[in-house]
Motif scaffolding. Structure first.
Motif, short mmCIF file in Angstrom:
data_model
loop_
_atom_site.label_atom_id
_atom_site.label_comp_id
_atom_site.label_asym_id
_atom_site.label_seq_id
_atom_site.Cartn_x
_atom_site.Cartn_y
_atom_site.Cartn_z
N GLY A 32 -18.09 4.60 15.00
CA GLY A 32 -17.35 5.82 14.68
C GLY A 32 -18.20 6.88 14.01
N ARG A 33 -19.04 6.47 13.08
CA ARG A 33 -19.88 7.42 12.33
C ARG A 33 -20.97 8.06 13.21
N ARG A 34 -21.16 7.53 14.43
CA ARG A 34 -22.23 8.01 15.30
C ARG A 34 -21.75 8.94 16.41
N THR A 67 -11.05 4.09 8.44
CA THR A 67 -11.24 5.40 9.06
C THR A 67 -11.60 5.26 10.53
N ASP A 120 -14.59 2.28 12.85
CA ASP A 120 -15.83 1.99 12.14
C ASP A 120 -15.50 0.92 11.11
N LEU A 168 -19.73 -0.26 14.20
CA LEU A 168 -19.80 0.85 13.24
C LEU A 168 -19.98 2.18 13.96
N SER A 190 -15.97 1.16 7.40
CA SER A 190 -15.14 2.06 6.60
C SER A 190 -13.99 1.33 5.92
N PRO A 194 -12.45 12.78 11.00
CA PRO A 194 -12.04 11.45 10.55
C PRO A 194 -10.52 11.34 10.54
N PHE A 243 -12.54 7.75 13.98
CA PHE A 243 -13.17 9.05 14.23
C PHE A 243 -12.77 9.51 15.63
#
Length: 263
Positions: free
Chosen positions: A172-174, A254, A141, A170, A144, A191, A256
């Motif tokens: 990773g956050r999803r 970070t 991500d 981006l 991050s 994470p 994920f």
């Protein structure tokens, strides 16, 4: 990955080296809790040049590992790196040449970020995964990333990479909502933080300098051609980004990692 997708980082020898540096530096962080039992049928989707495959082989030496990628050149590089311990197949993830329920486990690393419809990809993969089989997904991500010395000019070069990536830089956050939408169950996301400073020279060199900064540097020509920055703006920004790997600099990023089960 889908044949229509453009891999923004390219297929150069430099990129292959970057991928290897990244995989080796992050091996314990990303692979330390992944091991498949003897006899397990494991499919790695989007193996590229085999940078991650090498660590799968090391952690699960008695599993039956198959690896696919859309690029014949990448597969050749992967096979040269690892040999015939792995079954190599050229294939698009949406049209995998395998029977239904053929695999016990799927491993997908740094693939979804390049796809226009990652949910559709995840749903498609379920066909070759047996009921009760597991899926492991790892994504980064770029939002991050934070670092010292802070620099809006450096951030603009990172933003170029985010804007140029055809998929979602981006993503990773999803991962949790994506896997849930694709109808997997028991979805767990953790994470995996990379932090580098003067006390961790191996991480500074392997990740900050040779992985992240190198990745941003790789889109220079595209960023300039697209008019995202002028040449002077790019050079100032990338110089500031490189300074995060110099003495006194720090870098934080970070990844994920998600695991899920096919119902």
């Amino acid at each position: 990955m889908d044949t229509a997708i453009r891999y923004v980082h390219g297929y150069s020898t430099t990129e292959a080296t970057r991928l290897g540096d990244q995989a080796d530096t992050l091996a314990e962080l990303l692979h330390g809790d992944t091991a498949y039992p003897p006899g397990a049928r494991v499919l790695e989707v989007g193996c590229g040049v085999g940078a991650q495959t090498a660590h799968l082989v090391a952690s699960s030496p008695e599993a039956h590992l198959t690896a696919v990628d859309i690029s014949a050149d990448s597969l050749a590089a992967a096979r040269a790196r690892i040999g015939d311990r792995v079954t190599w197949r050229q294939a698009d993830l949406f049209t995998l040449p395998f029977a239904d329920d053929e695999f016990d486990h799927l491993f997908v690393c740094f693939v979804l970020e390049h796809l226009p419809d990652p949910t559709a990809a995840l749903r498609s993969l379920r066909r070759v995964l047996r009921p009760g089989g597991t899926l492991t997904v790892i994504e980064g991500d770029h939002g991050s990333a934070y670092y010292h010395p802070a620099s809006p000019h450096a951030q603009r070069t990172i933003d170029c990479l985010v804007r140029l990536q055809p998929g979602d830089a981006l993503i990773g956050r999803r991962l949790h909502p994506l896997l849930t939408a694709a109808d997997y169950r028991d979805v767990t996301v953790t994470p995996r933080v990379v932090y580098a400073d003067d006390s961790r020279p191996g991480v500074v060199d392997g990740f900050t300098r040779n992985t992240f900064v190198a990745m941003v540097e790789g889109v220079r020509a595209e960023a300039l051609a697209a008019g995202l920055l002028t040449e002077a703006e790019w050079e100032r920004g990338i110089a500031d980004l490189r300074r995060t790997a110099d003495p006194g600099g720090t870098f934080n990023y970070t990844f994920f990692k998600a695991t899920a089960v096919n119902p």
